[in-house]
Enzyme design. Structure first.
Site, mmCIF file in Angstrom:
data_model
loop_
_atom_site.group_PDB
_atom_site.id
_atom_site.type_symbol
_atom_site.label_atom_id
_atom_site.label_comp_id
_atom_site.label_asym_id
_atom_site.label_seq_id
_atom_site.Cartn_x
_atom_site.Cartn_y
_atom_site.Cartn_z
ATOM 1 N N SER A 118 0.583 -2.553 -7.095
ATOM 2 C CA SER A 118 1.409 -2.252 -6.233
ATOM 3 C C SER A 118 2.860 -2.535 -5.895
ATOM 4 O O SER A 118 3.964 -2.148 -4.493
ATOM 5 C CB SER A 118 1.075 -3.292 -4.232
ATOM 6 O OG SER A 118 1.410 -4.781 -4.699
ATOM 7 N N HIS A 139 -1.842 3.674 -7.930
ATOM 8 C CA HIS A 139 -1.905 2.276 -7.353
ATOM 9 C C HIS A 139 -2.851 2.487 -6.169
ATOM 10 O O HIS A 139 -2.355 3.060 -4.783
ATOM 11 C CB HIS A 139 -0.476 2.302 -5.935
ATOM 12 C CG HIS A 139 -0.862 0.864 -5.608
ATOM 13 N ND1 HIS A 139 -0.006 1.496 -3.728
ATOM 14 C CD2 HIS A 139 -1.513 -0.215 -5.334
ATOM 15 C CE1 HIS A 139 -0.639 -0.038 -2.871
ATOM 16 N NE2 HIS A 139 -1.194 -0.356 -4.408
ATOM 17 N N GLU A 151 -1.363 6.299 -4.871
ATOM 18 C CA GLU A 151 -0.393 6.304 -5.000
ATOM 19 C C GLU A 151 -0.004 6.896 -6.457
ATOM 20 O O GLU A 151 -0.070 5.847 -7.001
ATOM 21 C CB GLU A 151 0.652 5.534 -4.384
ATOM 22 C CG GLU A 151 0.565 5.687 -2.955
ATOM 23 C CD GLU A 151 1.381 3.736 -2.509
ATOM 24 O OE1 GLU A 151 2.678 4.295 -1.121
ATOM 25 O OE2 GLU A 151 1.791 3.160 -2.557
ATOM 26 N N ASN A 190 3.622 0.195 0.418
ATOM 27 C CA ASN A 190 3.882 -1.580 1.035
ATOM 28 C C ASN A 190 4.656 -1.203 1.682
ATOM 29 O O ASN A 190 5.507 -1.689 2.022
ATOM 30 C CB ASN A 190 3.420 -1.716 -0.353
ATOM 31 C CG ASN A 190 2.159 -2.658 -0.316
ATOM 32 O OD1 ASN A 190 1.290 -2.259 -0.134
ATOM 33 N ND2 ASN A 190 1.538 -2.085 -2.567
#
Length: 288
Positions: A118, A139, A151, A190
């Site tokens: 991440s 991700h 992602e 994130n």
């Protein structure tokens, strides 16, 4: 592409492996710890049994998925004959870089090496290999069997053909990919999540409100399905702490540094649901 490997059979790796198996891929699921592999096998069987019981899949589909997941502690065997590897080990750069060096030796030259990280950028891991054009981030989000988003994060060395292969792979396993054509620590979700949780943890540690009320304010005031502190517990305090430390160590940006409370919880082993305690206390199996 019909056969892949997932390295790391923890909470994320075992779910990614099963998601791929349910969509027709042969999957070598590897971990160096025998107990984690055993737990992954138990999880796989119980999850599929539950899906059959709820009528979501047939008994034949259960057997087909089970047959496609091969558990192995042998990294060389896991890497043999695969077109893609997805790394899902601890969220720290050095162990990941060491693994990518090994995978570069063991995998076929045209295999794609992806990290589920991440935060750790694919271009950093690409430097540990002789195939930087085939190293990127895929991700997934926890729980990977439920969350639709992946992602896909690339760097300048990754050509259009590899990007399209990665996007097509995500769609084939029932996920919705978003493409980041430039790398940035934390990616999209994130970075937004950390800004939200940084403020939520700050309010909590300064005594402005309880964890329950902070979460309630966000769910009822902003319409989020889960409050930020409970979400930290769900994704893992350890994962968030290590990712933020990695970004801080790389960039030196003070706002990337984990809150004091996250540091204390990480050091005490209060990592959320997985350990039974985080911002909340979670009953363990057998507790009254």
């Amino acid at each position: 592409m019909e056969k892949i490997a997932v390295i790391g059979a923890g909470a994320m790796g075992r779910q990614i492996a099963l998601q791929c198996a349910l969509h027709g891929f042969e999957v070598n699921l590897n971990d160096s710890v025998a107990e984690i592999l055993q737990a992954a096998g138990k999880f796989t069987r119980e999850y599929l049994d539950g899906r059959v019981a709820k009528g979501r899949i047939t008994a034949a589909q259960r057997e087909a998925a089970l047959a496609k997941v091969c558990l192995t502690a042998d990294l060389s065997a896991a890497a043999s004959g695969v077109s893609m590897v997805i790394e899902a080990i601890i969220e720290q750069f050095e162990p990941k870089a060491a693994l990518f060096r090994a995978l570069d030796r063991l995998c076929a030259p045209d295999a794609i090496l992806a990290t589920n990280s991440s935060n750790v950028r694919g271009s950093r891991l690409a430097e540990a290999t002789r195939r930087p054009e085939r190293v990127l981030n895929l991700h997934f989000f926890n729980p990977a069997l439920v969350m639709e988003l992946v992602e896909v994060v690339v760097h300048p060395a990754v050509p259009a053909g590899v990007i399209e292969t990665a996007l097509a792979f995500c769609r084939r396993i029932g996920k919705i990919p978003v493409l980041l054509r430039r790398e940035i620590p934390g990616f999209i979700v994130n970075r937004i999540f950390r800004a939200l949780t940084r403020e939520a943890v700050s309010l909590y540690e300064q005594g402005y409100a309880s964890a329950e009320d902070i979460d309630l304010a966000v769910t009822k005031g902003l319409g989020h399905p889960m409050g930020p502190l409970r979400l930290l517990d769900t994704t893992g305090i350890d994962v968030s702490y290590l990712a933020r430390m990695d970004e801080y160590n790389e960039t030196g940006v003070e706002t990337a540094k984990p809150n004091r409370t996250l540091k204390e919880m990480y050091e005490k082993g209060h990592w959320g649901k997985k350990t039974g305690r985080g911002f909340y206390v979670y009953p363990r199996e057998g507790d009254k």
